[in-house]
Design a protein around this motif. Sequence first.
Motif, PDB file in Angstrom:
ATOM      1  N   UNK A  11       0.822  -1.207   0.000  1.00  0.00           N
ATOM      2  CA  UNK A  11       0.000   0.000   0.000  1.00  0.00           C
ATOM      3  C   UNK A  11       0.859   1.260   0.000  1.00  0.00           C
ATOM      4  N   UNK A  12       0.482   2.219  -0.816  1.00  0.00           N
ATOM      5  CA  UNK A  12       1.161   3.504  -0.718  1.00  0.00           C
ATOM      6  C   UNK A  12       0.198   4.650  -0.990  1.00  0.00           C
ATOM      7  N   UNK A  13       0.694   5.852  -0.811  1.00  0.00           N
ATOM      8  CA  UNK A  13      -0.170   7.022  -0.901  1.00  0.00           C
ATOM      9  C   UNK A  13      -0.042   7.742  -2.223  1.00  0.00           C
ATOM     10  N   UNK A  14      -1.153   8.167  -2.746  1.00  0.00           N
ATOM     11  CA  UNK A  14      -1.123   8.952  -3.963  1.00  0.00           C
ATOM     12  C   UNK A  14      -2.053  10.164  -3.817  1.00  0.00           C
TER      13      UNK A  14
ATOM     14  N   UNK B  18      -5.385   9.530  -1.723  1.00  0.00           N
ATOM     15  CA  UNK B  18      -5.904   8.176  -1.556  1.00  0.00           C
ATOM     16  C   UNK B  18      -4.820   7.138  -1.352  1.00  0.00           C
ATOM     17  N   UNK B  19      -5.273   6.034  -0.841  1.00  0.00           N
ATOM     18  CA  UNK B  19      -4.412   4.894  -0.602  1.00  0.00           C
ATOM     19  C   UNK B  19      -4.469   4.037  -1.848  1.00  0.00           C
ATOM     20  N   UNK B  20      -3.318   3.630  -2.306  1.00  0.00           N
ATOM     21  CA  UNK B  20      -3.289   2.896  -3.559  1.00  0.00           C
ATOM     22  C   UNK B  20      -2.508   1.590  -3.446  1.00  0.00           C
ATOM     23  N   UNK B  27      -7.429   2.138  -3.312  1.00  0.00           N
ATOM     24  CA  UNK B  27      -7.967   1.308  -2.228  1.00  0.00           C
ATOM     25  C   UNK B  27      -8.982   2.090  -1.413  1.00  0.00           C
TER      26      UNK B  27
END
Lengths: 123, 123
Positions: A11-14, B18-20, B27
């Motif tokens: 999971x990472x942030x965008x 957002x969380x990706x 996500x």
Amino acid sequence: MKPPKSSKNDVFLRYKLWLSAVSGEGIIGEGTHLLLRKIEEMGSLKASAEFLGISYRKAWGDIKKSEELLGYDLTVKRRGGLGGGQSDLTTKAKNLLEAYDALHKKMDTTIEDAYAEFKEKTQ
Amino acid sequence: MKPPKSSKNDVFLRYKLWLSAVSGEGIIGEGTHLLLRKIEEMGSLKASAEFLGISYRKAWGDIKKSEELLGYDLTVKRRGGLGGGQSDLTTKAKNLLEAYDALHKKMDTTIEDAYAEFKEKTQ
DNA sequence: AGTCGATATGTAATCATAATCATATCGACT
DNA sequence: AGTCGATATGATTATGATTACATATCGACT
């Protein structure tokens, strides 16, 4: 629940950042930003759209909408003549892109700094 | 060019966070975030979806997708019984929302701080 | 004057997303 | 045992965005 498609560690942030009118309409986002940068580099809307893999129709419409909402031109367009025509950025467009980039950089830093904490909190 | 729909001063900055997953799939974004917060408050997915003005079908699908991508449950669902059923948040979901909120706050601050400079640069 | 290629723009077709519809399941409470 | 209302989920329809198609305009250079 079905088996997970990915581990939670993947999971990472965008984020997306854009200029908006009070009406809520988006004026310039990542797409138009890239488009303008490519125009600056290539001197052509058509070539830029192709490079980015979007239709010329959309690229042209996006820029037109941006310009109408802003109330000033972002591009100088010429048609006919050598090579069929060209598009270039106005000074205002260049300033806008620069400001946009600077803000993006700050947002990136904020996210990067907060990422470790975010992951820790969510394990 | 047609006359501007708004003055350039009506321009402001907006962003989405957002969380990706590595795949690029989103996500959890603002929508699911609000949905989860409402579930926490109301104890019902149906009521939350209605409150937010989205279809139950979509709300349910969004949460299911989030849970599958994350690899863990965000909600505890019960069906039948008193009132037909209920949904509540898991502890992990609460932690996630808290971390998301904190990050949002930081991003807000970054944007606010940079806004004046941005406007100045773009006049 | 004719050619060429990009800009300009309307319209029709396609695609992705969300809403709607339809139906089943579950379980506390009468 | 039957009712009720939320969860669960497939299937169909509607909506909005994007692409594809079609066509016109412009002007430096042959």
